[in-house]
Design a protein around this motif. Structure first.
Motif, PDB file in Angstrom:
ATOM      1  N   GLU A 238     103.300  38.763 -48.899  1.00 11.55           N
ATOM      2  CA  GLU A 238     104.581  38.973 -48.217  1.00 11.55           C
ATOM      3  C   GLU A 238     104.386  38.746 -46.712  1.00 11.55           C
ATOM      4  O   GLU A 238     103.719  39.522 -46.034  1.00 11.55           O
ATOM      5  N   GLU A 239     105.008  37.662 -46.232  1.00  9.32           N
ATOM      6  CA  GLU A 239     104.785  37.207 -44.843  1.00  9.32           C
ATOM      7  C   GLU A 239     105.308  38.184 -43.792  1.00  9.32           C
ATOM      8  O   GLU A 239     104.799  38.241 -42.676  1.00  9.32           O
ATOM      9  N   ASP A 240     106.350  38.944 -44.142  1.00  8.73           N
ATOM     10  CA  ASP A 240     106.993  39.801 -43.141  1.00  8.73           C
ATOM     11  C   ASP A 240     106.376  41.200 -43.053  1.00  8.73           C
ATOM     12  O   ASP A 240     106.856  42.044 -42.310  1.00  8.73           O
ATOM     13  N   LYS A 241     105.319  41.449 -43.811  1.00  7.14           N
ATOM     14  CA  LYS A 241     104.704  42.779 -43.802  1.00  7.14           C
ATOM     15  C   LYS A 241     103.436  42.780 -42.946  1.00  7.14           C
ATOM     16  O   LYS A 241     102.634  41.836 -42.997  1.00  7.14           O
ATOM     17  N   LEU A 242     103.269  43.840 -42.164  1.00  4.54           N
ATOM     18  CA  LEU A 242     102.058  44.049 -41.350  1.00  4.54           C
ATOM     19  C   LEU A 242     101.773  42.832 -40.461  1.00  4.54           C
ATOM     20  O   LEU A 242     100.648  42.351 -40.381  1.00  4.54           O
ATOM     21  N   GLU A 243     102.853  42.306 -39.864  1.00  5.28           N
ATOM     22  CA  GLU A 243     102.770  41.120 -38.982  1.00  5.28           C
ATOM     23  C   GLU A 243     102.139  39.917 -39.695  1.00  5.28           C
ATOM     24  O   GLU A 243     101.557  39.024 -39.063  1.00  5.28           O
ATOM     25  N   GLY A 244     102.229  39.892 -41.001  1.00  2.00           N
ATOM     26  CA  GLY A 244     101.699  38.759 -41.779  1.00  2.00           C
ATOM     27  C   GLY A 244     100.188  38.663 -41.797  1.00  2.00           C
ATOM     28  O   GLY A 244      99.621  37.639 -42.205  1.00  2.00           O
ATOM     29  N   LYS A 245      99.483  39.746 -41.369  1.00  2.00           N
ATOM     30  CA  LYS A 245      98.005  39.670 -41.283  1.00  2.00           C
ATOM     31  C   LYS A 245      97.352  39.471 -42.655  1.00  2.00           C
ATOM     32  O   LYS A 245      96.442  38.668 -42.803  1.00  2.00           O
ATOM     33  N   VAL A 246      97.826  40.232 -43.641  1.00  7.51           N
ATOM     34  CA  VAL A 246      97.250  40.107 -44.992  1.00  7.51           C
ATOM     35  C   VAL A 246      97.625  38.748 -45.576  1.00  7.51           C
ATOM     36  O   VAL A 246      96.788  38.047 -46.148  1.00  7.51           O
ATOM     37  N   TYR A 247      98.889  38.359 -45.403  1.00 11.24           N
ATOM     38  CA  TYR A 247      99.352  37.060 -45.909  1.00 11.24           C
ATOM     39  C   TYR A 247      98.504  35.919 -45.348  1.00 11.24           C
ATOM     40  O   TYR A 247      98.051  35.043 -46.096  1.00 11.24           O
ATOM     41  N   LYS A 248      98.269  35.933 -44.038  1.00 11.63           N
ATOM     42  CA  LYS A 248      97.495  34.849 -43.403  1.00 11.63           C
ATOM     43  C   LYS A 248      96.066  34.801 -43.934  1.00 11.63           C
ATOM     44  O   LYS A 248      95.461  33.727 -44.030  1.00 11.63           O
ATOM     45  N   THR A 249      95.514  35.966 -44.264  1.00 16.06           N
ATOM     46  CA  THR A 249      94.150  36.018 -44.812  1.00 16.06           C
ATOM     47  C   THR A 249      94.102  35.425 -46.221  1.00 16.06           C
ATOM     48  O   THR A 249      93.154  34.728 -46.589  1.00 16.06           O
TER      49      THR A 249
END
Length: 341
Positions: A238-249
């Motif tokens: 989910e791109e909009d969660k936690l500034e996208g940090k998990v998504y980007k990883t």
């Protein structure tokens, strides 16, 4: 006379089991449960580790209060070679005698070290060649699983690969869907498979699983494993969660999976130009990753959903709400429990 079978899915992170009864009135789920696995015990061939694995299985089935000792169990797909090959049209007897020679070309292991199995899955459009699903499982793996299941006080009646069991479960659960792309997301690996006319016609294993994603979050964001696991399960893709940090990883790993799905859809189009894949079913413990199913739908414009392996089973309404949050995790176990003689 009804038949009762225990489907036992021995995974890297957990062991899942379901007990299914087949009766004239239909198929009934009698019990279901899971327990954490020791990854070391699963990978090892030492007597002590095998005993530990057997004790874990024994504890699970004891808690489930099962009524049968007959077990259909899964072999890890990452350790089993599955290939779709084409051979000239021939009779059954001829095929039986020529399959060894055909297998030598496709199996990168000495044939003396594996157990071969095969199934005819169709013909080409000109009816000049047959498509064969070829499976080769190392004998050492088969023997280990037979020993562990027997040590657990159970009777192993069948062993098969996880993807065969998953495809059976999905074909049985979604009877109106003819052609399906299956994404099975496990702990250490994933598989992409195709069913055509309700038959498994293609399977490919990828070295990306839930543990891969957890490790990436640990390294990228400096978390402990337990915290990384929690963040993965909460934020996922989910791109909009936690500034996208998990998504980007996680995005580079997900892109690799998308690329393989794209190649698989192209293969299907090439083989069956008049047909199309209208559904993607995601299963396995890792399929619950937030945003995964939606991202597949957005990328390919194909209806995608999380597998519900209990769709065509009669389940006690009191236990269904308990099973539903983890339903996709039971796909392999249900497929094993539905195996006919």
């Amino acid at each position: 006379m009804h038949k009762v079978l225990l489907g036992l899915d021995i995974g890297t992170n957990s062991i899942k089991a379901v007990q299914i009864a087949r009766e004239k009135s239909g198929k009934h789920l009698l019990a279901a449960g899971y327990i954490a696995t020791s990854a070391k015990a699963l990978a090892s061939l030492t007597t002590g580790d095998e005993q530990e694995l057997a004790s874990t299985i024994n504890r699970l089935v004891h808690d489930m209060k099962i009524s049968t000792e007959d077990v259909s169990a899964s072999l890890p797909s990452s350790k089993v070679i599955t290939r779709v090959i084409e051979v000239p049209m021939m009779k059954d007897e001829e095929l039986t005698s020529s399959i060894q020679w055909e297998a030598e070309q496709y199996i990168p292991l000495p044939l003396s070290s594996v157990k071969l199995d095969y199934a005819v899955i169709g013909n080409n459009t000109e009816n000049t060649k047959m498509k064969i699903l070829l499976v080769a499982a190392p004998i050492t793996i088969i023997e280990k699983y037979m020993r562990v299941i027997t040590l657990a006080g159970l009777n192993p009646v069948a062993l098969e690969t996880e993807i065969l069991a998953s495809s059976r479960c999905i074909v049985e659960s979604y009877q109106t869907l003819e052609n399906v792309l299956i994404l099975s997301f496990g702990a250490t690996s994933s598989e992409i498979a195709l069913t055509y006319n309700r038959t498994l016609i293609y399977a490919r294993s990828l070295p990306i699983g839930g543990n891969t994603l957890t490790k990436a979050i640990t390294e990228e964001l400096g978390f402990e494993i337990a915290q990384a696991e929690e963040y993965k399960k909460t934020y996922g893709l989910e791109e909009d969660k936690l500034e996208g940090k998990v998504y980007k990883t996680l995005e580079p790993f997900f892109k690799s999976v998308l690329t393989e799905i794209e190649k698989t859809l192209a293969y299907f189009k090439e083989q069956y130009p008049k047909d199309e894949i209208k559904s993607v079913i995601a299963c396995g413990g890792g399929a619950k990753l937030p945003g995964l199913v939606l991202a597949i739908t957005k990328n390919f414009g194909i209806d995608s959903q999380l597998c519900n392996p209990f769709l065509n089973l009669s389940v006690d309404p009191n236990i269904l709400p308990i099973l539903t949050p983890d339903m996709s995790m039971y796909t392999v176990a249900v497929g094993l429990g539905l195996k006919e003689d």
